[in-house]
Motif scaffolding. Sequence first.
Motif, PDB file in Angstrom:
ATOM      1  N   SER A 168       0.781  -1.232   0.000  1.00  0.00           N
ATOM      2  CA  SER A 168       0.000   0.000   0.000  1.00  0.00           C
ATOM      3  C   SER A 168       0.818   1.290   0.000  1.00  0.00           C
ATOM      4  O   SER A 168       0.250   2.371  -0.052  1.00  0.00           O
ATOM      5  CB  SER A 168      -0.951   0.017   1.199  1.00  0.00           C
ATOM      6  N   LYS A 169       2.139   1.200   0.064  1.00  0.00           N
ATOM      7  CA  LYS A 169       2.981   2.401   0.073  1.00  0.00           C
ATOM      8  C   LYS A 169       4.158   2.193  -0.861  1.00  0.00           C
ATOM      9  O   LYS A 169       4.657   1.081  -0.998  1.00  0.00           O
ATOM     10  CB  LYS A 169       3.570   2.651   1.463  1.00  0.00           C
ATOM     11  N   TRP A 170       4.632   3.286  -1.448  1.00  0.00           N
ATOM     12  CA  TRP A 170       5.840   3.213  -2.269  1.00  0.00           C
ATOM     13  C   TRP A 170       7.076   3.448  -1.430  1.00  0.00           C
ATOM     14  O   TRP A 170       8.161   3.015  -1.789  1.00  0.00           O
ATOM     15  CB  TRP A 170       5.769   4.214  -3.413  1.00  0.00           C
ATOM     16  N   GLY A 171       6.906   4.155  -0.333  1.00  0.00           N
ATOM     17  CA  GLY A 171       8.036   4.420   0.544  1.00  0.00           C
ATOM     18  C   GLY A 171       7.551   5.053   1.824  1.00  0.00           C
ATOM     19  O   GLY A 171       6.371   5.400   1.962  1.00  0.00           O
ATOM     20  N   SER A 172       8.461   5.178   2.767  1.00  0.00           N
ATOM     21  CA  SER A 172       8.140   5.869   4.008  1.00  0.00           C
ATOM     22  C   SER A 172       9.426   6.501   4.541  1.00  0.00           C
ATOM     23  O   SER A 172      10.528   6.094   4.185  1.00  0.00           O
ATOM     24  CB  SER A 172       7.533   4.908   5.041  1.00  0.00           C
TER      25      SER A 172
ATOM     26  N   HIS B 169      11.019  11.941  -3.117  1.00  0.00           N
ATOM     27  CA  HIS B 169       9.846  12.212  -2.276  1.00  0.00           C
ATOM     28  C   HIS B 169      10.193  11.958  -0.799  1.00  0.00           C
ATOM     29  O   HIS B 169       9.935  12.797   0.064  1.00  0.00           O
ATOM     30  CB  HIS B 169       8.684  11.321  -2.729  1.00  0.00           C
ATOM     31  N   GLU B 170      10.794  10.805  -0.532  1.00  0.00           N
ATOM     32  CA  GLU B 170      11.112  10.469   0.863  1.00  0.00           C
ATOM     33  C   GLU B 170      12.216  11.370   1.414  1.00  0.00           C
ATOM     34  O   GLU B 170      12.163  11.781   2.575  1.00  0.00           O
ATOM     35  CB  GLU B 170      11.479   8.996   0.991  1.00  0.00           C
TER      36      GLU B 170
ATOM     37  N   LEU C 221      11.327   5.007  -9.402  1.00  0.00           N
ATOM     38  CA  LEU C 221      12.148   4.767  -8.212  1.00  0.00           C
ATOM     39  C   LEU C 221      12.813   6.074  -7.779  1.00  0.00           C
ATOM     40  O   LEU C 221      12.807   6.424  -6.594  1.00  0.00           O
ATOM     41  CB  LEU C 221      13.201   3.693  -8.487  1.00  0.00           C
ATOM     42  N   GLU C 222      13.340   6.819  -8.748  1.00  0.00           N
ATOM     43  CA  GLU C 222      13.972   8.092  -8.414  1.00  0.00           C
ATOM     44  C   GLU C 222      12.959   9.049  -7.783  1.00  0.00           C
ATOM     45  O   GLU C 222      13.268   9.725  -6.795  1.00  0.00           O
ATOM     46  CB  GLU C 222      14.594   8.721  -9.656  1.00  0.00           C
ATOM     47  N   TYR C 223      11.740   9.093  -8.321  1.00  0.00           N
ATOM     48  CA  TYR C 223      10.694   9.944  -7.749  1.00  0.00           C
ATOM     49  C   TYR C 223      10.440   9.586  -6.286  1.00  0.00           C
ATOM     50  O   TYR C 223      10.378  10.469  -5.423  1.00  0.00           O
ATOM     51  CB  TYR C 223       9.393   9.841  -8.555  1.00  0.00           C
ATOM     52  N   VAL C 224      10.302   8.308  -5.985  1.00  0.00           N
ATOM     53  CA  VAL C 224      10.010   7.893  -4.607  1.00  0.00           C
ATOM     54  C   VAL C 224      11.175   8.236  -3.686  1.00  0.00           C
ATOM     55  O   VAL C 224      10.965   8.726  -2.567  1.00  0.00           O
ATOM     56  CB  VAL C 224       9.651   6.384  -4.540  1.00  0.00           C
ATOM     57  N   VAL C 225      12.384   8.024  -4.142  1.00  0.00           N
ATOM     58  CA  VAL C 225      13.555   8.370  -3.318  1.00  0.00           C
ATOM     59  C   VAL C 225      13.562   9.871  -3.016  1.00  0.00           C
ATOM     60  O   VAL C 225      13.730  10.287  -1.863  1.00  0.00           O
ATOM     61  CB  VAL C 225      14.869   7.929  -4.008  1.00  0.00           C
TER      62      VAL C 225
ATOM     63  N   GLY D 265       6.025  22.314  -2.802  1.00  0.00           N
ATOM     64  CA  GLY D 265       6.827  23.363  -3.418  1.00  0.00           C
ATOM     65  C   GLY D 265       8.265  22.904  -3.630  1.00  0.00           C
ATOM     66  O   GLY D 265       8.873  23.184  -4.675  1.00  0.00           O
ATOM     67  N   LEU D 266       8.800  22.195  -2.641  1.00  0.00           N
ATOM     68  CA  LEU D 266      10.151  21.662  -2.769  1.00  0.00           C
ATOM     69  C   LEU D 266      10.206  20.609  -3.878  1.00  0.00           C
ATOM     70  O   LEU D 266      11.138  20.594  -4.690  1.00  0.00           O
ATOM     71  CB  LEU D 266      10.619  21.063  -1.436  1.00  0.00           C
ATOM     72  N   MET D 267       9.201  19.743  -3.938  1.00  0.00           N
ATOM     73  CA  MET D 267       9.148  18.733  -5.013  1.00  0.00           C
ATOM     74  C   MET D 267       9.115  19.425  -6.375  1.00  0.00           C
ATOM     75  O   MET D 267       9.833  19.018  -7.287  1.00  0.00           O
ATOM     76  CB  MET D 267       7.928  17.823  -4.851  1.00  0.00           C
ATOM     77  N   ASP D 268       8.274  20.457  -6.506  1.00  0.00           N
ATOM     78  CA  ASP D 268       8.192  21.200  -7.778  1.00  0.00           C
ATOM     79  C   ASP D 268       9.542  21.807  -8.157  1.00  0.00           C
ATOM     80  O   ASP D 268       9.918  21.820  -9.328  1.00  0.00           O
ATOM     81  CB  ASP D 268       7.147  22.315  -7.692  1.00  0.00           C
ATOM     82  N   LYS D 269      10.250  22.299  -7.175  1.00  0.00           N
ATOM     83  CA  LYS D 269      11.528  22.965  -7.423  1.00  0.00           C
ATOM     84  C   LYS D 269      12.599  21.979  -7.875  1.00  0.00           C
ATOM     85  O   LYS D 269      13.310  22.236  -8.850  1.00  0.00           O
ATOM     86  CB  LYS D 269      11.983  23.685  -6.142  1.00  0.00           C
TER      87      LYS D 269
END
Length: 184
Positions: free
Chosen positions: A118-122, A150-151, A144-148, A166-170
């Motif tokens: 149920s989760k890609w990462g934590s 994100h975490e 995989l890069e997105y999840v890394v 905002g940080l993700m967008d940047k």
Amino acid sequence: MTMQVDTEIDGVPVKIVRRRGMKNVRLRVDDAGQCIVSGNPREPADRMLDYVRKNLDWVRQAQARRIDTPAYRAAHASKEEAAAWCDVVSACVPALIEVWEPVLGVKAGKLAFRNMTSKWGSCQPETGRICINTRLALYPPECLEYVVVHELCHLRHANHGAAFWGLMDKVMPDWRVRQNKLRS
């Protein structure tokens, strides 16, 4: 409270799920291809099964679409396949962390890898511990890069507030495209 009953309609296994508070009957096909009809505990089972019968073509089409997805393959994988995913993901993540830590100005703690449904990462911001879902081996590398990333962003912003996004967008302007690939 949830009650479940398993049955079959025209060769299609159906799970009947009853939950309090539901107002309508709902029909879905989960990642494993299972047909699930949900309704209120007072909803007659005959009406719920009639709903499935009326939508059996849709159910079969949805099941056929699921068979070709990473989520379906993951739900039906052997222990050996799951172990191979862990090997792939655990080999790739440290290099991604090394690239992204200086970009984000953070330092990850212990890394863990689990086959999660149920989760890609934590992330535990207090300790820096990051856990990555080994099923990401079934998706394109950019997922995989997105999840890394994100975490790692959670080491700066613990919740999913405006500052986090905002940080993700940047740092990863195409994160939405990558995230959408995980929903297929």
